[in-house]
Design an enzyme around this catalytic site. Sequence first.
Site, PDB file in Angstrom:
ATOM      1  N   TRP A 103       0.820  -1.210   0.000  1.00 28.31           N
ATOM      2  CA  TRP A 103       0.000   0.000   0.000  1.00 28.31           C
ATOM      3  C   TRP A 103       0.852   1.257   0.000  1.00 28.31           C
ATOM      4  O   TRP A 103       0.533   2.241  -0.665  1.00 28.31           O
ATOM      5  CB  TRP A 103      -0.965  -0.010   1.195  1.00 28.31           C
ATOM      6  N   ASP A 174      -1.200   7.163   5.787  1.00 32.88           N
ATOM      7  CA  ASP A 174      -2.302   6.248   5.508  1.00 32.88           C
ATOM      8  C   ASP A 174      -2.474   5.361   6.736  1.00 32.88           C
ATOM      9  O   ASP A 174      -1.647   4.494   6.998  1.00 32.88           O
ATOM     10  CB  ASP A 174      -1.976   5.414   4.264  1.00 32.88           C
ATOM     11  N   LYS A 198     -11.703  -1.187   8.126  1.00 34.90           N
ATOM     12  CA  LYS A 198     -10.934  -2.111   8.951  1.00 34.90           C
ATOM     13  C   LYS A 198     -11.244  -1.874  10.432  1.00 34.90           C
ATOM     14  O   LYS A 198     -11.824  -2.721  11.081  1.00 34.90           O
ATOM     15  CB  LYS A 198      -9.454  -2.004   8.621  1.00 34.90           C
TER      16      LYS A 198
END
Lengths: 365, 365
Positions: A103, A174, A198
């Site tokens: 990511w 992030d 999440k």
Amino acid sequence: MTNRTINFYAGPAGLPLEALKRAQEELLDFAGTGMSVMEISHRSKEYDAVHEEAIALTKELMGIPDNFKVMLLQGGAHLAFGMIPMNLLRGDRQADFITTGNWAEKAFKEAKLVAGDRVREAASTKAEKFARLPKASELQINPNAAFVHFTSNNTVEGTQWKDFPKTDKPYICDMSSDIMWRPFDVSQFGLIYAGAQKNLGPSGVTVVIMRDDFIEMCQSKDLPSYLRYPLHAEKNSLYNTPPTFGIYILRNVLAYNKSIGGLKAIEANNLKKGELLYGCIDKHAGFFKPFVTEKADRSLMNVDFFLPTEELTDTFVKEAKKNGMVGLKGYRDIGGIRVSTYNAVSVKDVETLVAFMEAFVQKNG
Amino acid sequence: MTNRTINFYAGPAGLPLEALKRAQEELLDFAGTGMSVMEISHRSKEYDAVHEEAIALTKELMGIPDNFKVMLLQGGAHLAFGMIPMNLLRGDRQADFITTGNWAEKAFKEAKLVAGDRVREAASTKAEKFARLPKASELQINPNAAFVHFTSNNTVEGTQWKDFPKTDKPYICDMSSDIMWRPFDVSQFGLIYAGAQKNLGPSGVTVVIMRDDFIEMCQSKDLPSYLRYPLHAEKNSLYNTPPTFGIYILRNVLAYNKSIGGLKAIEANNLKKGELLYGCIDKHAGFFKPFVTEKADRSLMNVDFFLPTEELTDTFVKEAKKNGMVGLKGYRDIGGIRVSTYNAVSVKDVETLVAFMEAFVQKNG
């Protein structure tokens, strides 16, 4: 009594049962309106109360200072990967990215599309398959960088910055896969973004926490309006129609998190879960091989490990499912097992898994 | 029996009770998983079945030919306003926009930000406050335009293109407020987009229907990935995590729409609702003054009218609320009353409103 499956999915992932029950009870009649919360105008006073509460709870739980705005947007981390450089990396502005996984690398590549060589990798552990985080001595920070971007938890690889990288730059981070896993000092961040799916709620809501000086730094007037952070900040995320039901579930999750003692209590649970799970892995080090090479870098949100053979890995996943546990198959690029233990996974859930792992070693070890 | 409010909100708006009840029943245990649909991975077979069914039902209900892709994205019409020019108006490509209201004008202005003078207004009724649609003779189409953009239903002003504009160009159309209100020929459109929150589901889901040649026309490789239509088309809207719960509700709504006879049956309901409501307005033409000046342009989704005084308007809204009807206050720029009668508003709901209007005229007329 609902018979709940133990959910170790990497995301979308489990949510607190209390938050879902509240949604179920009022799904056809929200706050005495005779309508579902998803059926009412985003300009109605009933929805507005939900919207304001979701923002206020985010600020309260995270201890966010007054010089930050909390926005509730759409498009997940992927859209943020584009919006960040489009708003903040115009002209000759430069930035550094620490690439520590799948990511983090995406964030860097997307920024490069907009800013080209003005964005650089301050460090990367790709040569080691991202199996550890860079050490402080490995960070090469561009003195002209306006910010340093990093990914607080690497969902695929299972590493997590317990101590944030040490630089004299503001951070863009992030936090999709570990936001609100514990209390931390928000003030050193210029921008934090997180897909809700999440730790916070359903997919389709992106939480963006932005410091006022970063909002002012944006050069966004010529961008299509949805892509402008300053516009969303000014309009309190009501410039366009927000994802109202997703924000409502986020509110329910945050209200539940507050009711159980906030981020301090959640952190204690997460630490306990990590002790149990890594304790079992280390105890059977000849059988369970962790993917991450440095103990200090181990994530408390995603735990990756291998079994001796692929056959045993398949058996592990299948038998766990028979025992009411799902989501354990490793990410496709890595294989093995990945256990995602986000906030809504309880200590008891991890105890159940660890008991299963012990029995599995006894039988197959 | 649930005591449901009659919901005339302009959006987010009412949804079929059956679609919501289905969601309520399985909110804690979806498809025997022991989890909510919002808690399961977007790569799981259980979610995938929902995703595929939502797309298949969209194709089936609308009779979409095989040379189109259906995408389920985020960001509403606002993000589409940006994505359309960013993907399709690169280089020297030109396009025409028909501006017939608040939203049509936004689409044009956002396109101008990206494409400058390469986009032009083919017609505008702004000088008449958008109270009618342009006539065929008023359309000035640029022969070099790659497409013509229009807004099929003008939510704020209450006009609707019953016959689509007649040109020899392919269309891009914002159908946010009337998609699936009736059957129509999709083949003449290069791209249709619609925020779900009026006729289809909750806010946070955007339906995009794109013809293959328009996907091929996109120049998107240097755009941040979320902004690329061809990538979403190629990955079946699973490049990133989709808004899974919103798509699930969309699926429930579409399955219900199919069960009641599809778009033909829905069109018959909508025509009946229009007859009742406009019939009452025209019957009491001295009391109710419609905003729209041309009967042929009247929308069957949003009905705007004025009462003799602002005081009576306020009384109307308040008394309607006491009688279980909400969402009737006109849009801020226009005032008066706006009745939004999307697909989920029943003929009976409109009968109740018309009876209330009749009584209101008797008392105050």
